[in-house]
Design a protein around this motif. Structure first.
Motif, PDB file in Angstrom:
ATOM      1  N   TRP A 176       0.841  -1.212   0.000  1.00  0.00           N
ATOM      2  CA  TRP A 176       0.000   0.000   0.000  1.00  0.00           C
ATOM      3  C   TRP A 176       0.867   1.250   0.000  1.00  0.00           C
ATOM      4  O   TRP A 176       0.506   2.267  -0.592  1.00  0.00           O
ATOM      5  N   GLU A 232      -8.227  -2.352   4.476  1.00  0.00           N
ATOM      6  CA  GLU A 232      -7.355  -1.687   3.508  1.00  0.00           C
ATOM      7  C   GLU A 232      -8.012  -0.411   2.969  1.00  0.00           C
ATOM      8  O   GLU A 232      -7.363   0.394   2.310  1.00  0.00           O
ATOM      9  N   ARG A 286      -6.624   3.154   3.278  1.00  0.00           N
ATOM     10  CA  ARG A 286      -5.436   3.508   2.485  1.00  0.00           C
ATOM     11  C   ARG A 286      -5.791   4.210   1.183  1.00  0.00           C
ATOM     12  O   ARG A 286      -4.909   4.688   0.482  1.00  0.00           O
TER      13      ARG A 286
END
Ligand SMILES: Nc1ncnc2c1ncn2[C@@H]1O[C@H](COP(=O)(O)OP(=O)(O)OP(=O)(O)O)[C@@H](O)[C@H]1O
Length: 240
Positions: free
Chosen positions: A172, A194, A197
């Motif tokens: 990421w 996630e 991000r």
């Protein structure tokens, strides 16, 4: 000139006799990391296939960098990594990436390949055959092959599957650096943590966009503590 690297309007796709996308609208702003999130079978991969121009579409418009998806001029400008590794098992990581660099006509294939392998943190395995790598290493090798042509748009289908938390964080970090360099990234995942991000999140369920917002905007709108909570709240909202 538009500020959106990807523009989708009224995209309708049927696969295996099933209407997968009834009429999707989606815009991906240039230089952003946009997460395509949602449950398995919701149509994430189908949207990505349409963006790279390999999906037969019934109706709608899909434009990438101002050109119709799949246009020959986009071949070098759009990178795509599928869920299945796309490297040759009997070649080393370095040989694979050099091969793709040559196919793309990259000026100095050896040094471009070295740089791409370095970016995905596989330098220590550059001389290993890819069939001797772990699943996560193989998918990073595929990512290096996609990066070697320095694409302006990167379409990544679940790139963090099978990676441990440290590698996921590193990957990421790489996506963020690429976006800072002006690359547009469309990244699918069903790992909700996630989501934070990404610059924007698109929540896709059964071919419908449930939300298209910034992570903060999504939490504010739903009052949820995290992306998973936001998603569940939107699913409940849609059902009522
Ligand atoms: N090769 C295929 N032939 C026919 N139907 C397919 C094919 N691949 C996918 N589908 C159908 O299209 C729908 C959407 O699948 P898609 O792979 O786009 O979902 P997804 O959100 O990416 O799922 P996942 O997170 O599991 O990868 C599913 O209902 C699936 O059954």
């Amino acid at each position: 000139m538009t500020d959106d690297a990807i523009e989708i309007e009224g995209l309708r796709v049927t696969r295996g006799g099933r209407l997968v996308l009834p009429g999707l609208d989606l815009r991906v702003p240039t230089g952003q990391v946009v997460g395509l999130l949602g449950p398995s079978g919701g149509g994430k991969s189908t949207v990505m296939r349409a963006v790279v121009g390999v999906q037969r579409v019934e109706a709608g418009r899909v434009e990438v960098l101002g050109l119709p998806a799949g246009h020959p001029d986009l071949r070098h400008r759009v990178g795509y990594v599928t869920q299945a590794p796309s490297v040759y098992g009997d070649l080393t990581v370095a040989e694979n990436v050099v091969h793709f660099a040559r196919l793309l006509g990259v000026p100095d294939p050896d040094s471009a390949a070295r740089e791409a392998v370095e970016r995905v943190d596989l330098t220590s395995h550059a001389r290993s055959r890819t069939d001797a790598l772990s699943g996560g290493q193989r998918s990073r090798a595929s990512l290096a092959a996609a990066l070697v042509g320095r694409p302006e748009v990167l379409v990544l289908d679940e790139p963090t599957v099978g990676l441990d938390p440290v590698l996921r964080r590193d990957l990421w970090g790489l996506f963020r650096r690429l976006a800072d360099d002006g690359v547009t990234l469309l990244v699918s995942s069903h790992v909700m943590d996630e989501a934070s991000r990404c610059d924007r999140l698109v929540l896709l369920r059964e071919g419908e966009v449930l939300a298209d917002d910034t992570p903060a905007g999504l939490l504010e709108r739903t009052g949820a503590a995290d992306a998973e909570g936001a998603f569940l709240s939107l699913v409940d909202e849609a059902a009522t």
